[in-house]
Design a protein around this motif. Structure first.
Motif: not given
Length: 121
Positions: A63, A85, A89
């Motif tokens: 991330v 995103l 995720d």
């Protein structure tokens, strides 16, 4: 004694953004570390990001550069801004707090109930 309430999850398309919030309330003297973890179906819970009361942060490699953790210490709140995103995720995201309690000044860890994040491709 202490409750953690998350909000901000939802269903988005790949490339979009979400902002998670977690408010801690109860018999709180001080919160040391706060963080976000996630658990995808069939997988173990994993650390996403943590932040100390002094502002130090830590992220899991997947991330970095996309997610940002921040805290409002006065409001006992932690945020997770999630940009760009990806479908990977997708998970239930849990808030975590390392709390020093009133009136005992004992230290205890708490978890929120989780908020679902789903990212479609």
């Amino acid at each position: 004694q202490v409750q953690l309430v998350e909000s901000g999850g939802g269903l988005v398309q790949a490339g979009e953004s979400l902002r998670l919030s977690c408010l801690a309330s109860g018999n709180i003297f001080r919160i040391k570390g706060m963080g976000w973890y996630r658990q995808a179906p069939g997988k173990e819970r994993e650390l996403v990001a943590t932040a100390t009361s002094g502002g130090s942060t830590n992220y899991t490699d997947s991330v970095k550069g996309r997610f940002t953790i921040s805290r409002d210490n006065a409001k006992n709140t932690v945020f997770l801004q999630m940009n760009s995103l990806k479908p990977e995720d997708t998970a239930v995201y849990y808030c975590n707090a390392d709390v020093i309690l009133l009136p005992t000044l004992r230290r205890r860890e708490y978890w929120g109930q989780g908020t679902q994040v789903a990212v479609s491709s």
